[in-house]
Scaffold this motif. Sequence first.
Motif, PDB file in Angstrom:
ATOM      1  N   ASP A 266       1.326  32.539  -1.268  1.00 15.31           N
ATOM      2  CA  ASP A 266       0.634  32.480   0.278  1.00 15.31           C
ATOM      3  C   ASP A 266      -0.720  31.932   0.268  1.00 15.31           C
ATOM      4  OD1 ASP A 266       3.341  33.248   1.388  1.00 15.31           O
ATOM      5  OD2 ASP A 266       2.619  35.793   0.868  1.00 15.31           O
ATOM      6  N   GLU A 267      -0.878  32.241  -1.321  1.00 11.11           N
ATOM      7  CA  GLU A 267      -2.466  31.804  -1.444  1.00 11.11           C
ATOM      8  C   GLU A 267      -2.760  30.633  -1.175  1.00 11.11           C
ATOM      9  OE1 GLU A 267      -5.911  30.187  -3.242  1.00 11.11           O
ATOM     10  OE2 GLU A 267      -4.293  30.297  -4.614  1.00 11.11           O
ATOM     11  N   ARG A 268      -1.986  29.560  -1.851  1.00  5.96           N
ATOM     12  CA  ARG A 268      -1.938  27.926  -1.925  1.00  5.96           C
ATOM     13  C   ARG A 268      -1.810  27.692  -0.063  1.00  5.96           C
ATOM     14  NH1 ARG A 268      -1.729  25.787  -7.480  1.00  5.96           N
ATOM     15  NH2 ARG A 268      -1.983  28.066  -8.192  1.00  5.96           N
ATOM     16  N   ILE A 269      -0.760  27.928  -0.420  1.00  5.62           N
ATOM     17  CA  ILE A 269      -0.623  27.070   1.958  1.00  5.62           C
ATOM     18  C   ILE A 269      -1.479  27.551   2.352  1.00  5.62           C
ATOM     19  CG2 ILE A 269       1.531  27.583   3.248  1.00  5.62           C
ATOM     20  CD1 ILE A 269       1.741  26.108   0.715  1.00  5.62           C
ATOM     21  N   VAL A 270      -1.871  29.030   2.107  1.00  4.85           N
ATOM     22  CA  VAL A 270      -2.863  29.380   3.106  1.00  4.85           C
ATOM     23  C   VAL A 270      -4.635  28.995   2.832  1.00  4.85           C
ATOM     24  CG1 VAL A 270      -4.809  31.379   3.464  1.00  4.85           C
ATOM     25  CG2 VAL A 270      -2.716  32.144   3.691  1.00  4.85           C
ATOM     26  N   ARG A 271      -4.826  28.351   1.874  1.00  2.00           N
ATOM     27  CA  ARG A 271      -6.109  26.995   1.167  1.00  2.00           C
ATOM     28  C   ARG A 271      -5.675  26.405   1.804  1.00  2.00           C
ATOM     29  NH1 ARG A 271      -5.792  24.647  -2.972  1.00  2.00           N
ATOM     30  NH2 ARG A 271      -4.622  25.920  -3.939  1.00  2.00           N
ATOM     31  N   LEU A 273      -3.926  25.656   4.384  1.00  2.00           N
ATOM     32  CA  LEU A 273      -3.783  25.433   6.411  1.00  2.00           C
ATOM     33  C   LEU A 273      -5.315  25.469   6.468  1.00  2.00           C
ATOM     34  CD1 LEU A 273      -0.807  29.000   7.045  1.00  2.00           C
ATOM     35  CD2 LEU A 273      -1.426  26.795   8.195  1.00  2.00           C
ATOM     36  N   GLN A 274      -6.360  26.470   5.749  1.00  2.00           N
ATOM     37  CA  GLN A 274      -7.148  26.234   6.840  1.00  2.00           C
ATOM     38  C   GLN A 274      -8.532  24.617   6.485  1.00  2.00           C
ATOM     39  OE1 GLN A 274      -8.886  28.524   2.676  1.00  2.00           O
ATOM     40  NE2 GLN A 274      -9.379  30.472   4.094  1.00  2.00           N
ATOM     41  N   ARG A 277      -7.379  23.601  10.003  1.00  2.00           N
ATOM     42  CA  ARG A 277      -8.608  24.341  11.562  1.00  2.00           C
ATOM     43  C   ARG A 277      -9.539  23.745  11.583  1.00  2.00           C
ATOM     44  NH1 ARG A 277      -4.117  27.049  12.058  1.00  2.00           N
ATOM     45  NH2 ARG A 277      -3.711  29.029  11.121  1.00  2.00           N
TER      46      ARG A 277
END
Length: 728
Positions: A266-271, A273-274, A277
């Motif tokens: 989750d942490e890597r994918i959120v990074r 995803l950012q 944006r």
Amino acid sequence: MGRAVADEQALAILYDLALTIGSEVNVAPLMLRTLQRLMYHTGLPVGLWLGWPEEGGKTAVLELAIGDYHLIRRKGERLALPQALLAGPPAMLEAAEMLGALQLRKPLGTVLRLPVPGHGVILLLGASAPLTRLSLPELFSPILERLGRSITLCRSYELEVQHRVEQTAYYDPLTGLPNAILFNTTLQQAVVQARATGRWLALVHLDLDDFRPFNEARGSDLGNQVLIALGQRLGASLHPGELLARIAGDEFVLLLPDLGGWEDVDERIVRILQTNRTPLEVAGEVLDLTFSAGIALLPTDSPDGDTLVRHAQIALHQAKQESRGYFRLFDGDQDRRTHARRELLRRLELALVNREFRLFYQPKVDMPSGRVLGFEALLRWFHPEQGMVPPGDFLPVVENSDFIIALGEWVMREALAQAVSWRIAGLETCISINIAGRHLQLPDFPERVRHALADVPGGRAESLEIEILESSVLEDMAHVRDIMRACSAMGIRFALDDFGTGYSSLAYLHQLPASTIKIDQLFVRNLFQHREDPTIIQAVVQIAEVFGRSLVAEGVEDPEHGMLLVAMGCHVGQGYGIGRPMAAEAVLPWVEGYRARREWTALEGLSWHRGLYDLFHLRHDHRQWREQVSGWLASREDGDAAMPPAFDTCGLSEWLMISAPTGASSEIHECFRLLGRLSEQTAQLAALRESQSFDACSECLGALFLASDALLQLLDALAVRLAGGSST
């Protein structure tokens, strides 16, 4: 922490390194493989080879880096590092402070220093020393001397040439990122490492959204700059040990090793995803481009590297289908559904060989006269174990595959043969078949039709009509037009199916040689639910008249559907209210027994009046009310079932007072009398049912139906008056 090195592995390690050193003739692959093997045998995640411009120089040159993308990008730079780190014999050092000048993305404190005589020093970096009783500096010392001699032998003019070849082989020339070859090599190593450590490995397959049209519209120069900028942005978010590669066109892959589980994922994918944006700024221009990504995990999704790549591609495809700029984790259930579709398609191919398909035929009739004009052939699958499989369970799979071509060829010949059989039995008719877009657009489609006619003894072109959808036309209208003209020259007729549901119906109607328009059943079935649908049908009727096309309305399920269509000028109908799809052997008896409905015949030749819609709607509601009363009476066990309200509450009284035609006072008076009679009979039925006098209920229901039939006949007479005609 580096991995454990067993004592008994020492000779194998030395042999492997000696073999590696002796097998290369160029410095770059020699040092790349040597450094990789050293990192593999020690388990240390980052490896560097530093040299000096001249012997004894104080500034180290970064010749090679593996495992830290930031340092890989600094290759060739001169690094000011402490001599205590660079100079000296082989040693295992704790050097966290000295490593600060490297600006590592992840703090590392342990260094295995391996000086290469005459050619700088190898530094292997890790969080802690490998677990072993062996002295790694002593173990590798003999190899270092040999490595130095090998480098000396390899230094030549060919070194620079071979170096460029290696760069081309392992790195993308546009972005400087690792390419597919290096990615695949690194992936296999990462899989081995993940299995050994029990850690997770994530593969992210990224693809720019709508990049091809952007590239065509804005030019490849700007497109290349976009790819470079995206690579730089994604690369800036990497952690030590992670890999970003460009594998093709606008496709990138991220390899994220050493994950502890879902929380790390989750942490890597959120990074990542950012990074999606913020718009890209390229050549002073802000570009709002996004990318979609598919993510697969080892070991949860895939047992090996090849499967991991395939699953990430599947997830990317799913993400693209759902939305642009979307991330999708591999869905095992979706993959199983895809597998099930492939298996169904294989089974359908077998069904064609085993003659499990049959054609059913639904009639098309001239509603006022009752004349049968033709039949539409509808495919049915009779599974030897499951019986008849509903078309909706298999046709969507067939329509998106090349198998639809073979199936269409079979349908064409089967329909022609059936038309011959009926002609011999005395029924001269035309059979419509549905042909898919990918079948129709084949360059040799006219020849295929000609072969089908030749293959069926007695087959006639005038016995066949081909129905096509708008979607099969829009891709290449000129090509489809030429195909239709070639087939029309043989005598084949065409119909435009589901007319009115597309975006450019008038455009292709004007250009295509189709003799018939079929009104989509959606408009017909909803005639009394959506008040705008009759207006649409009226417009289609006028269009057909303007273009000189015949008209067929699909979905005629109730008498009132046919009445409204006939009144609006559409005389040919098809639907359950006329005849359900039937086996070939049932067609001749059906044709023999079919008669036109009185309600439809009475309206032929009359003028349309907008008041007819409300009258037919009320007639439709009345028949539904009859069915509700009959059903309520039949449900004897359900004593709590509510009695339907009297039909007079449905608005007929209001219509008779406001909208009924002038000069029909006697008919109107009789309608009110019958409405009163129906209200009394409804109340009487309720009382009889409550007292369980079921024989009396049946008698009362019969009387109610007689009154209802009389009311319907009066409403039909009023419709004729309203349209300005007279009953014949």
